[in-house]
Motif scaffolding. Structure first.
Motif, PDB file in Angstrom:
ATOM      1  N   ILE A  82     -33.413  -1.465   6.464  1.00 36.67           N
ATOM      2  CA  ILE A  82     -32.856  -1.836   7.887  1.00 36.67           C
ATOM      3  C   ILE A  82     -31.999  -3.033   7.367  1.00 36.67           C
ATOM      4  O   ILE A  82     -32.706  -3.929   7.068  1.00 36.67           O
ATOM      5  N   GLU A  83     -31.029  -3.310   8.061  1.00 38.44           N
ATOM      6  CA  GLU A  83     -30.057  -4.534   7.776  1.00 38.44           C
ATOM      7  C   GLU A  83     -29.934  -5.072   9.254  1.00 38.44           C
ATOM      8  O   GLU A  83     -29.710  -4.503  10.130  1.00 38.44           O
ATOM      9  N   LEU A  84     -30.209  -6.290   9.209  1.00 40.33           N
ATOM     10  CA  LEU A  84     -30.133  -7.137  10.647  1.00 40.33           C
ATOM     11  C   LEU A  84     -28.879  -7.847  10.689  1.00 40.33           C
ATOM     12  O   LEU A  84     -28.090  -7.951   9.671  1.00 40.33           O
ATOM     13  N   THR A  85     -28.337  -8.245  11.728  1.00 35.53           N
ATOM     14  CA  THR A  85     -26.925  -8.897  11.984  1.00 35.53           C
ATOM     15  C   THR A  85     -26.979 -10.265  11.461  1.00 35.53           C
ATOM     16  O   THR A  85     -26.312 -10.784  11.094  1.00 35.53           O
ATOM     17  N   SER A  86     -28.482 -10.937  11.405  1.00 32.44           N
ATOM     18  CA  SER A  86     -28.529 -12.163  10.896  1.00 32.44           C
ATOM     19  C   SER A  86     -29.957 -12.259  10.723  1.00 32.44           C
ATOM     20  O   SER A  86     -30.781 -11.660  11.491  1.00 32.44           O
ATOM     21  N   THR A  87     -30.119 -13.364   9.946  1.00 27.99           N
ATOM     22  CA  THR A  87     -31.764 -13.624   9.891  1.00 27.99           C
ATOM     23  C   THR A  87     -32.126 -15.173  10.097  1.00 27.99           C
ATOM     24  O   THR A  87     -31.135 -15.774   9.670  1.00 27.99           O
ATOM     25  N   PRO A  88     -33.251 -15.294  10.530  1.00 23.88           N
ATOM     26  CA  PRO A  88     -34.121 -14.364  10.711  1.00 23.88           C
ATOM     27  C   PRO A  88     -34.012 -13.937  12.253  1.00 23.88           C
ATOM     28  O   PRO A  88     -33.239 -14.365  12.977  1.00 23.88           O
ATOM     29  N   GLN A  89     -34.723 -12.944  12.567  1.00 25.13           N
ATOM     30  CA  GLN A  89     -34.795 -12.147  13.899  1.00 25.13           C
ATOM     31  C   GLN A  89     -36.057 -11.751  14.215  1.00 25.13           C
ATOM     32  O   GLN A  89     -36.578 -10.696  14.243  1.00 25.13           O
ATOM     33  N   PRO A  90     -36.987 -12.969  14.585  1.00 19.22           N
ATOM     34  CA  PRO A  90     -38.355 -12.777  14.888  1.00 19.22           C
ATOM     35  C   PRO A  90     -38.431 -11.690  16.109  1.00 19.22           C
ATOM     36  O   PRO A  90     -39.492 -10.826  15.855  1.00 19.22           O
ATOM     37  N   GLU A  91     -37.931 -11.739  16.950  1.00 20.17           N
ATOM     38  CA  GLU A  91     -38.023 -10.967  18.255  1.00 20.17           C
ATOM     39  C   GLU A  91     -37.699  -9.505  17.863  1.00 20.17           C
ATOM     40  O   GLU A  91     -38.478  -8.513  18.116  1.00 20.17           O
ATOM     41  N   THR A  92     -36.813  -9.139  17.220  1.00 15.20           N
ATOM     42  CA  THR A  92     -36.454  -7.904  16.665  1.00 15.20           C
ATOM     43  C   THR A  92     -37.628  -7.160  15.619  1.00 15.20           C
ATOM     44  O   THR A  92     -38.134  -6.055  15.676  1.00 15.20           O
ATOM     45  N   VAL A  93     -37.960  -8.122  14.808  1.00 14.38           N
ATOM     46  CA  VAL A  93     -39.265  -7.639  13.819  1.00 14.38           C
ATOM     47  C   VAL A  93     -40.276  -7.323  14.576  1.00 14.38           C
ATOM     48  O   VAL A  93     -41.097  -6.416  14.389  1.00 14.38           O
ATOM     49  N   ALA A  94     -40.860  -8.346  15.540  1.00 11.84           N
ATOM     50  CA  ALA A  94     -41.884  -8.034  16.424  1.00 11.84           C
ATOM     51  C   ALA A  94     -41.791  -6.629  17.155  1.00 11.84           C
ATOM     52  O   ALA A  94     -42.882  -6.201  17.160  1.00 11.84           O
ATOM     53  N   ARG A  95     -40.422  -6.479  17.769  1.00 14.04           N
ATOM     54  CA  ARG A  95     -40.466  -5.040  18.425  1.00 14.04           C
ATOM     55  C   ARG A  95     -40.806  -3.797  17.356  1.00 14.04           C
ATOM     56  O   ARG A  95     -41.316  -2.753  17.749  1.00 14.04           O
ATOM     57  N   ILE A  96     -40.079  -4.314  15.984  1.00  8.72           N
ATOM     58  CA  ILE A  96     -40.351  -3.103  15.164  1.00  8.72           C
ATOM     59  C   ILE A  96     -41.859  -2.854  14.624  1.00  8.72           C
ATOM     60  O   ILE A  96     -42.350  -1.792  14.775  1.00  8.72           O
ATOM     61  N   VAL A  97     -42.626  -4.068  14.415  1.00  8.88           N
ATOM     62  CA  VAL A  97     -43.868  -3.733  14.098  1.00  8.88           C
ATOM     63  C   VAL A  97     -44.939  -3.384  15.203  1.00  8.88           C
ATOM     64  O   VAL A  97     -45.876  -2.976  14.842  1.00  8.88           O
ATOM     65  N   ALA A  98     -44.274  -3.356  16.188  1.00  9.82           N
ATOM     66  CA  ALA A  98     -45.205  -2.968  17.525  1.00  9.82           C
ATOM     67  C   ALA A  98     -45.144  -1.509  17.496  1.00  9.82           C
ATOM     68  O   ALA A  98     -46.189  -0.963  18.398  1.00  9.82           O
TER      69      ALA A  98
END
Length: 153
Positions: A82-98
């Motif tokens: 996965i490539e993110l639009t910018s980093t860090p993206q803690p909210e996006t990562v939290a949704r992924i790991v959930a």
């Protein structure tokens, strides 16, 4: 320069070579009896039990689990880059790991931001999970690689 000791976060005691040996033994076999670990590190069972309790309390050991190979659980697996639009993206990562289908998630340096291992009961489920990942805000690109066979681990 001498290596700095790793300190356990809650009690600030340094983690020593014996703690690291215990962790490595548990990493290889989480069900290893205390008697076997104690003999390997040269301590009494009670001392090993105390060290394991301290490592758990400090958040170093966060759990024990059975890992079932997807081919034996009737499932399918994939590695998703996965490539993110910018980093860090803690909210996006939290949704992924959930997501319950996510087995592991690693943050990476370089062109790929996340490596995510997913597993589900069937190939169609992998596509559904991939679609969910693609739809997340903050995700710019997703590449999926289906796991054919586990060679190690």
């Amino acid at each position: 320069m001498p290596e700095q000791p790793f300190f356990l976060p809650k009690d600030r005691k340094p983690m020593d070579a014996i703690d690291q040996q215990i962790i490595e033994m548990l990493r290889r076999d989480a069900r290893a009896p205390l008697k076997v670990i104690a003999a390997a590190v040269g301590l009494a069972r009670s001392s090993v039990a105390e060290r394991i309790a301290r490592l758990k309390a400090a958040g170093v050991i966060i759990g024990y689990r059975a890992e079932i190979a997807p081919e034996h659980a009737g499932g399918a697996g994939a590695v998703v880059l996965i490539e993110l639009t910018s980093t860090p993206q803690p909210e996006t990562v939290a949704r992924i790991v959930a997501d319950s289908a996510v087995m592991r998630c690693y943050s990476l340096a370089g062109g790929i931001d996340l490596l995510v291992e997913i597993s589900t009961a069937h190939g169609k489920g992998l596509n559904e999970i991939r679609d969910r990942l693609c739809a997340l805000s903050g995700v710019s690109a997703v590449r999926t690689h289906f796991i054919l066979r586990r060679e190690k681990g």
